[in-house]
Design a protein around this motif. Structure first.
Motif, PDB file in Angstrom:
ATOM      1  N   ILE A  35       0.848  -1.198   0.000  1.00 25.77           N
ATOM      2  CA  ILE A  35       0.000   0.000   0.000  1.00 25.77           C
ATOM      3  C   ILE A  35       0.882   1.245   0.000  1.00 25.77           C
ATOM      4  O   ILE A  35       1.894   1.293   0.710  1.00 25.77           O
ATOM      5  N   CYS A  36       0.499   2.249  -0.792  1.00 30.87           N
ATOM      6  CA  CYS A  36       1.284   3.488  -0.856  1.00 30.87           C
ATOM      7  C   CYS A  36       1.284   4.181   0.510  1.00 30.87           C
ATOM      8  O   CYS A  36       0.230   4.447   1.080  1.00 30.87           O
ATOM      9  N   PRO A  37       2.483   4.473   1.067  1.00 36.43           N
ATOM     10  CA  PRO A  37       2.543   5.118   2.382  1.00 36.43           C
ATOM     11  C   PRO A  37       2.079   6.574   2.344  1.00 36.43           C
ATOM     12  O   PRO A  37       1.818   7.156   3.394  1.00 36.43           O
ATOM     13  N   ARG A  38       1.971   7.138   1.137  1.00 38.63           N
ATOM     14  CA  ARG A  38       1.565   8.546   1.067  1.00 38.63           C
ATOM     15  C   ARG A  38       0.061   8.692   0.940  1.00 38.63           C
ATOM     16  O   ARG A  38      -0.540   9.543   1.581  1.00 38.63           O
ATOM     17  N   CYS A  39      -0.572   7.871   0.081  1.00 36.71           N
ATOM     18  CA  CYS A  39      -1.999   8.090  -0.171  1.00 36.71           C
ATOM     19  C   CYS A  39      -2.848   6.846   0.113  1.00 36.71           C
ATOM     20  O   CYS A  39      -4.048   6.846  -0.145  1.00 36.71           O
ATOM     21  N   ASP A  40      -2.211   5.769   0.611  1.00 38.57           N
ATOM     22  CA  ASP A  40      -2.912   4.525   0.957  1.00 38.57           C
ATOM     23  C   ASP A  40      -3.519   3.790  -0.241  1.00 38.57           C
ATOM     24  O   ASP A  40      -4.329   2.885  -0.061  1.00 38.57           O
ATOM     25  N   PHE A  61       5.773   2.271  -8.004  1.00 37.62           N
ATOM     26  CA  PHE A  61       5.150   3.477  -8.540  1.00 37.62           C
ATOM     27  C   PHE A  61       3.682   3.439  -8.138  1.00 37.62           C
ATOM     28  O   PHE A  61       2.995   2.430  -8.338  1.00 37.62           O
ATOM     29  N   CYS A  62       3.217   4.542  -7.546  1.00 37.76           N
ATOM     30  CA  CYS A  62       1.828   4.589  -7.101  1.00 37.76           C
ATOM     31  C   CYS A  62       0.977   5.252  -8.179  1.00 37.76           C
ATOM     32  O   CYS A  62       1.271   6.376  -8.596  1.00 37.76           O
ATOM     33  N   ASN A  63      -0.064   4.538  -8.605  1.00 31.22           N
ATOM     34  CA  ASN A  63      -0.958   5.103  -9.617  1.00 31.22           C
ATOM     35  C   ASN A  63      -1.977   6.055  -9.003  1.00 31.22           C
ATOM     36  O   ASN A  63      -2.673   6.758  -9.723  1.00 31.22           O
ATOM     37  N   GLY A  64      -2.044   6.068  -7.687  1.00 28.90           N
ATOM     38  CA  GLY A  64      -2.935   7.003  -7.004  1.00 28.90           C
ATOM     39  C   GLY A  64      -2.337   8.395  -6.980  1.00 28.90           C
ATOM     40  O   GLY A  64      -2.889   9.333  -7.549  1.00 28.90           O
ATOM     41  N   CYS A  65      -1.167   8.542  -6.361  1.00 29.59           N
ATOM     42  CA  CYS A  65      -0.569   9.875  -6.230  1.00 29.59           C
ATOM     43  C   CYS A  65       0.512  10.128  -7.275  1.00 29.59           C
ATOM     44  O   CYS A  65       1.116  11.208  -7.272  1.00 29.59           O
ATOM     45  N   LYS A  66       0.749   9.137  -8.140  1.00 29.43           N
ATOM     46  CA  LYS A  66       1.723   9.267  -9.253  1.00 29.43           C
ATOM     47  C   LYS A  66       3.144   9.530  -8.749  1.00 29.43           C
ATOM     48  O   LYS A  66       3.922  10.220  -9.398  1.00 29.43           O
TER      49      LYS A  66
HETATM   50 ZN   LIG Z   1       0.260   7.082  -3.512  1.00 26.87          ZN
END
Ligand SMILES: [Zn+2]
Length: 325
Positions: A35-40, A61-66
């Motif tokens: 899980i992305c630590p920045r945006c979950d 690479f997080c596709n949520g927060c890019k």
């Molecule tokens: Zn993220």
């Protein structure tokens, strides 16, 4: 390869970058769902990037927060250039060496600079601080011993003239008060550096850490005189109790002798500013030592501290009050 049991095995085990990575990943995301630590966001893709030097850098690479993130983001290791192999060996050592480990020993063992070793150890101590909000005691638990002890005062290292002046101003001058609470039956201690031993300070600590209605044992010091309002309070003469050598007081004596041995032998001169972290380190080892009912291993202690590394930070500026160079 089998999980490590000894320090030697741990160094070999975590010396392999892939294995260290897999272990740390498993600790952080035990079900394998990263899980992305920045945006979950769960929409992340793994990238095995090549570094300038030709090595590989594992990241997502997080596709949520890019944005990209590594295993270190959102942990005590964030911004550290040192590899997980070195971090994990250091965690293993400090969690399992009874007297602690000095930055000089760590510097020699891991081949990092003494300054880096010093910073690493303070970050690990930050991770070792108890993250539990659970209170000690309760109406059906055993008594909780409470007291404060003075630590520090570097008289023996001072120049003679200064030492004479120092001794004239005796009392608590140059010393820090460490306040502690011991639940004998649960074999758990809470301890921290407090700015003073005034009634309000001491009672706040007690209310924050102990269930109302618990049985408390303190000495007859005035700061403890209103405890009967919320607790079953008994005053005892600590000095006599220690001398009598009852089984229950051995618990805290052991804690203090280890803390003082560590401070004097391993760490030599600890600044009062950093003392709280050294106390936290000793509390961690004390509360997580192996007992008959709770047979923890070295790996258990290591994994517990590693887990607590997530969600915590300690920057060089916070640590020293100066900018990093
Ligand atoms: Zn993220």
């Amino acid at each position: 390869m089998k999980k490590p049991v000894t320090l030697q095995q741990a160094i070999v085990y975590f010396g392999d970058a892939d294995r260290a990575f897999e272990y740390a990943k498993w600790l952080r995301w035990p079900d394998g769902k990263v899980i992305c630590p920045r945006c979950d966001s769960e929409k992340v893709s793994f990238v095995n990037a090549t570094t300038k030097k030709g090595g590989t850098r594992k990241l997502w690479f997080c596709n949520g927060c890019k944005k990209q993130f590594t295993l270190k983001v959102g942990t005590i290791f964030e911004d550290s250039a040192l590899g997980l192999d070195k971090w994990m060996a250091a965690f293993w050592m400090i969690c399992n060496c009874k007297n602690g480990i000095s930055s000089y020993e760590l510097h020699r063992s891991l081949g990092v600079s003494q300054k880096s070793a010093w910073f690493m150890l303070h970050r690990i101590r930050e991770a070792m601080k108890s993250g539990s909000f659970a209170k000690l005691g309760g109406s059906d638990s055993g008594p909780i011993e409470i007291d404060e002890t003075y630590v520090g005062g570097k008289a023996k290292n001072m120049h003679r003239e200064r030492r004479i002046r120092f001794n004239q101003n005796r009392g608590t001058h140059g010393k820090a008060s460490v306040f502690w609470m011991l639940d004998r039956e649960a074999r758990q201690v809470r301890a921290k550096v407090i700015p003073n031993v005034k009634r309000e300070t001491v009672q706040n600590e007690i209310l924050n850490n102990i269930e109302k209605g618990s049985k408390l044992h303190t000495d007859a010091y005035a700061s403890y005189d209103e405890l009967h309002k919320n607790f079953i309070h008994k005053t005892v003469n600590h000095v006599q109790e220690y001398v009598r050598g009852e089984v229950h007081t051995n618990g805290i004596e052991n804690f203090w002798s280890l803390l003082k041995r560590g401070l004097k032998g391993t760490y030599v001169a600890v600044e009062p500013f950093h003392l709280d972290r050294y106390v936290a380190e000793q509390v961690f080892r004390f509360n997580n030592r192996a007992t008959k009912d709770n047979p923890l291993t070295d790996e258990d202690r290591f994994a517990l501290a590693m887990l607590q590394a997530v969600g915590r930070r300690l920057t060089y500026t916070q640590l020293t009050g100066q900018g990093a160079d």
